[in-house]
Motif scaffolding. Structure first.
Motif, PDB file in Angstrom:
ATOM      1  N   GLY A   1       0.818  -1.214   0.000  1.00 28.66           N
ATOM      2  CA  GLY A   1       0.000   0.000   0.000  1.00 28.66           C
ATOM      3  C   GLY A   1       0.845   1.255   0.000  1.00 28.66           C
ATOM      4  N   ASP A   2       1.964   1.209   0.723  1.00 31.95           N
ATOM      5  CA  ASP A   2       2.855   2.367   0.749  1.00 31.95           C
ATOM      6  C   ASP A   2       3.591   2.542  -0.574  1.00 31.95           C
ATOM      7  N   VAL A   3       3.791   1.443  -1.304  1.00 29.76           N
ATOM      8  CA  VAL A   3       4.365   1.547  -2.649  1.00 29.76           C
ATOM      9  C   VAL A   3       3.395   2.295  -3.557  1.00 29.76           C
ATOM     10  N   VAL A   4       2.133   1.943  -3.484  1.00 32.74           N
ATOM     11  CA  VAL A   4       1.116   2.588  -4.320  1.00 32.74           C
ATOM     12  C   VAL A   4       0.952   4.060  -3.954  1.00 32.74           C
ATOM     13  N   SER A   5       0.975   4.366  -2.651  1.00 30.23           N
ATOM     14  CA  SER A   5       0.768   5.749  -2.204  1.00 30.23           C
ATOM     15  C   SER A   5       1.980   6.636  -2.441  1.00 30.23           C
ATOM     16  N   GLY A   6       3.148   6.012  -2.688  1.00 31.40           N
ATOM     17  CA  GLY A   6       4.360   6.783  -2.927  1.00 31.40           C
ATOM     18  C   GLY A   6       5.198   7.032  -1.688  1.00 31.40           C
ATOM     19  N   ARG A   7       4.805   6.469  -0.555  1.00 29.07           N
ATOM     20  CA  ARG A   7       5.636   6.625   0.649  1.00 29.07           C
ATOM     21  C   ARG A   7       6.999   5.970   0.451  1.00 29.07           C
ATOM     22  N   VAL A   8       7.003   4.873  -0.285  1.00 27.04           N
ATOM     23  CA  VAL A   8       8.252   4.263  -0.745  1.00 27.04           C
ATOM     24  C   VAL A   8       8.108   4.027  -2.246  1.00 27.04           C
ATOM     25  N   ASP A   9       9.230   3.913  -2.923  1.00 28.18           N
ATOM     26  CA  ASP A   9       9.184   3.782  -4.380  1.00 28.18           C
ATOM     27  C   ASP A   9       9.048   2.343  -4.854  1.00 28.18           C
ATOM     28  N   ALA A  10       9.470   1.405  -4.033  1.00 30.90           N
ATOM     29  CA  ALA A  10       9.443   0.006  -4.447  1.00 30.90           C
ATOM     30  C   ALA A  10       9.557  -0.893  -3.235  1.00 30.90           C
ATOM     31  N   SER A  11       9.371  -2.176  -3.466  1.00 33.18           N
ATOM     32  CA  SER A  11       9.638  -3.191  -2.455  1.00 33.18           C
ATOM     33  C   SER A  11      10.059  -4.462  -3.181  1.00 33.18           C
ATOM     34  N   VAL A  12      10.293  -5.511  -2.422  1.00 30.15           N
ATOM     35  CA  VAL A  12      10.676  -6.798  -2.976  1.00 30.15           C
ATOM     36  C   VAL A  12       9.642  -7.815  -2.520  1.00 30.15           C
ATOM     37  N   MET A  13       9.218  -8.679  -3.441  1.00 32.64           N
ATOM     38  CA  MET A  13       8.202  -9.665  -3.088  1.00 32.64           C
ATOM     39  C   MET A  13       8.478 -10.980  -3.803  1.00 32.64           C
ATOM     40  N   SER A  14       8.137 -12.065  -3.133  1.00 28.96           N
ATOM     41  CA  SER A  14       8.219 -13.384  -3.746  1.00 28.96           C
ATOM     42  C   SER A  14       7.414 -13.402  -5.032  1.00 28.96           C
ATOM     43  N   ALA A  15       8.018 -13.880  -6.109  1.00 30.18           N
ATOM     44  CA  ALA A  15       7.310 -13.943  -7.388  1.00 30.18           C
ATOM     45  C   ALA A  15       6.055 -14.797  -7.280  1.00 30.18           C
ATOM     46  N   LEU A  16       6.058 -15.714  -6.349  1.00 23.96           N
ATOM     47  CA  LEU A  16       4.916 -16.594  -6.152  1.00 23.96           C
ATOM     48  C   LEU A  16       3.693 -15.851  -5.624  1.00 23.96           C
ATOM     49  N   HIS A  17       3.920 -14.742  -4.914  1.00 30.05           N
ATOM     50  CA  HIS A  17       2.819 -14.086  -4.210  1.00 30.05           C
ATOM     51  C   HIS A  17       2.322 -12.790  -4.844  1.00 30.05           C
ATOM     52  N   ILE A  18       3.036 -12.267  -5.836  1.00 28.08           N
ATOM     53  CA  ILE A  18       2.688 -10.951  -6.374  1.00 28.08           C
ATOM     54  C   ILE A  18       1.260 -10.914  -6.907  1.00 28.08           C
ATOM     55  N   ASP A  19       0.892 -11.862  -7.760  1.00 30.67           N
ATOM     56  CA  ASP A  19      -0.452 -11.861  -8.338  1.00 30.67           C
ATOM     57  C   ASP A  19      -1.531 -12.044  -7.278  1.00 30.67           C
ATOM     58  N   THR A  20      -1.245 -12.884  -6.273  1.00 26.38           N
ATOM     59  CA  THR A  20      -2.216 -13.114  -5.201  1.00 26.38           C
ATOM     60  C   THR A  20      -2.438 -11.857  -4.381  1.00 26.38           C
ATOM     61  N   VAL A  21      -1.345 -11.178  -4.016  1.00 24.60           N
ATOM     62  CA  VAL A  21      -1.459  -9.939  -3.241  1.00 24.60           C
ATOM     63  C   VAL A  21      -2.222  -8.881  -4.037  1.00 24.60           C
ATOM     64  N   LYS A  22      -1.891  -8.774  -5.311  1.00 22.77           N
ATOM     65  CA  LYS A  22      -2.562  -7.780  -6.162  1.00 22.77           C
ATOM     66  C   LYS A  22      -4.059  -8.061  -6.265  1.00 22.77           C
ATOM     67  N   LYS A  23      -4.419  -9.324  -6.442  1.00 23.40           N
ATOM     68  CA  LYS A  23      -5.825  -9.698  -6.590  1.00 23.40           C
ATOM     69  C   LYS A  23      -6.595  -9.506  -5.294  1.00 23.40           C
ATOM     70  N   GLU A  24      -6.027  -9.960  -4.184  1.00 22.67           N
ATOM     71  CA  GLU A  24      -6.750  -9.912  -2.916  1.00 22.67           C
ATOM     72  C   GLU A  24      -6.824  -8.515  -2.324  1.00 22.67           C
ATOM     73  N   SER A  25      -5.791  -7.694  -2.579  1.00 19.75           N
ATOM     74  CA  SER A  25      -5.773  -6.344  -1.999  1.00 19.75           C
ATOM     75  C   SER A  25      -6.405  -5.302  -2.912  1.00 19.75           C
ATOM     76  N   GLY A  26      -6.427  -5.595  -4.219  1.00 16.53           N
ATOM     77  CA  GLY A  26      -6.932  -4.610  -5.177  1.00 16.53           C
ATOM     78  C   GLY A  26      -5.954  -3.482  -5.436  1.00 16.53           C
ATOM     79  N   LEU A  27      -4.731  -3.611  -4.923  1.00 16.47           N
ATOM     80  CA  LEU A  27      -3.730  -2.557  -5.088  1.00 16.47           C
ATOM     81  C   LEU A  27      -3.129  -2.571  -6.491  1.00 16.47           C
ATOM     82  N   ALA A  28      -2.864  -1.377  -7.005  1.00 14.54           N
ATOM     83  CA  ALA A  28      -2.302  -1.228  -8.349  1.00 14.54           C
ATOM     84  C   ALA A  28      -0.782  -1.324  -8.278  1.00 14.54           C
ATOM     85  N   ILE A  29      -0.284  -2.570  -8.175  1.00 11.03           N
ATOM     86  CA  ILE A  29       1.151  -2.816  -8.148  1.00 11.03           C
ATOM     87  C   ILE A  29       1.526  -3.713  -9.328  1.00 11.03           C
ATOM     88  N   LYS A  30       2.805  -3.743  -9.647  1.00  9.17           N
ATOM     89  CA  LYS A  30       3.278  -4.633 -10.713  1.00  9.17           C
ATOM     90  C   LYS A  30       4.716  -5.047 -10.418  1.00  9.17           C
TER      91      LYS A  30
END
Length: 281
Positions: free
Chosen positions: A199-228
């Motif tokens: 959420g802080d990546v989307v809001s701009g509080r931080v510019d990026a983060s690191v995430m397991s490739a396995l979980h990116i799509d799941t987090v995006k779908k379940e949270s509705g956050l506009a991340i890539k």
């Protein structure tokens, strides 16, 4: 040949070889590792039930990682880690006492000796190996940078110079970023709760983060956050189970090996790995 079967060589090593100890009767044998002595400065007393007793095995987990350790609608833990340790409990005729905490809290429980081990994609690195005996690697997970969906300026670690990256305190990603940024050009913002970071990546509080490739799509779908995810994986984490450098911890490391010799757990691991590779190959 299916992708699942093409992964069998890797996963037979990573999962069936799992805890890297004497194999079960009828399954051949493998080398038994020699546990190194605990460092002199380690003085934590393990408060959990002694291995070899009828008491429960205390295992810390977060209950918040899809596929591995998650909480279902009934409030029950489920996932690969849960299945592995449930099988270990059955085979050792021991109850598994799950202790839930966020990632820093989970590692704190392990460090203080309040649990026997932790099961939640624990990355192996040199610092942790000074403190714990680890099982053999049972899973390999690629990690990628994530940014806001409308950000087209970041594609690699070098693009983060002069910018902020949000990382969970105590997470192994901190070591990898430090290694890739030896001059400290990236500002690391520490978080206690990993769920807040996207959420802080989307809001701009931080510019990026690191995430397991396995979980990116799941987090995006379940949270509705506009991340890539951007760029290629920046590292691949080797994961194992940590055990205390005590006679009790060494005994648990040895006896729990038998649970990795099950076809069901091998199939489950291959299904998970196949899914992530299909998405990111």
């Amino acid at each position: 040949m299916s992708l699942k079967h093409s992964l069998s060589g890797l996963l037979l090593t990573a999962v069936v070889g799992g805890l890297g100890l004497t194999a079960c009767s009828g399954s051949g044998s493998s080398a038994v590792p020699t546990a190194s002595a605990a460092p002199a400065e380690t003085s934590a007393v393990v408060e959990s039930a002694a291995v070899g007793s009828d008491g429960p095995i205390k295992v810390a987990t977060t209950g918040s990682h899809a596929f591995f350790s998650q909480t279902n609608d009934k409030g029950e833990l489920e996932g690969f880690e849960i299945d592995v340790w449930t099988e270990i409990g059955k085979r050792l005729d021991r109850e598994i006492d799950w202790v839930e905490a966020d990632f820093p809290g989970m590692m704190g429980l392990l460090e203080s000796g309040k649990v026997d081990t932790a099961a939640d994609q624990i990355g192996i690195n040199a610092e942790r190996e000074k403190v714990y005996n680890f099982s053999d690697v049972y899973f390999y997970v690629p990690y990628r940078l994530i940014v806001a969906e409308d950000d087209d300026t970041i594609h690699s670690v070098e693009d983060l110079y002069g910018k902020k990256i949000g990382l969970t305190a105590g997470e192994i990603a901190n070591d990898y970023i430090a290694e890739m940024d030896p001059e400290g050009k990236i500002e690391v913002v520490d978080y206690e709760d990993s769920s807040v970071v996207p959420g802080d990546v989307v809001s701009g509080r931080v510019d990026a983060s690191v995430m397991s490739a396995l979980h990116i799509d799941t987090v995006k779908k379940e949270s509705g956050l506009a991340i890539k995810a951007v760029g290629e994986p920046i590292y691949t984490e080797e994961e194992g189970y940590p055990f205390h450098k005590t006679p009790e911890g060494e005994a648990l490391l040895r006896t729990s090996y038998m649970a990795t010799h099950t076809e069901a757990l091998l199939d489950e691991a291959m299904d998970i790995m196949a899914e992530v590779l299909v998405k990111h190959e």
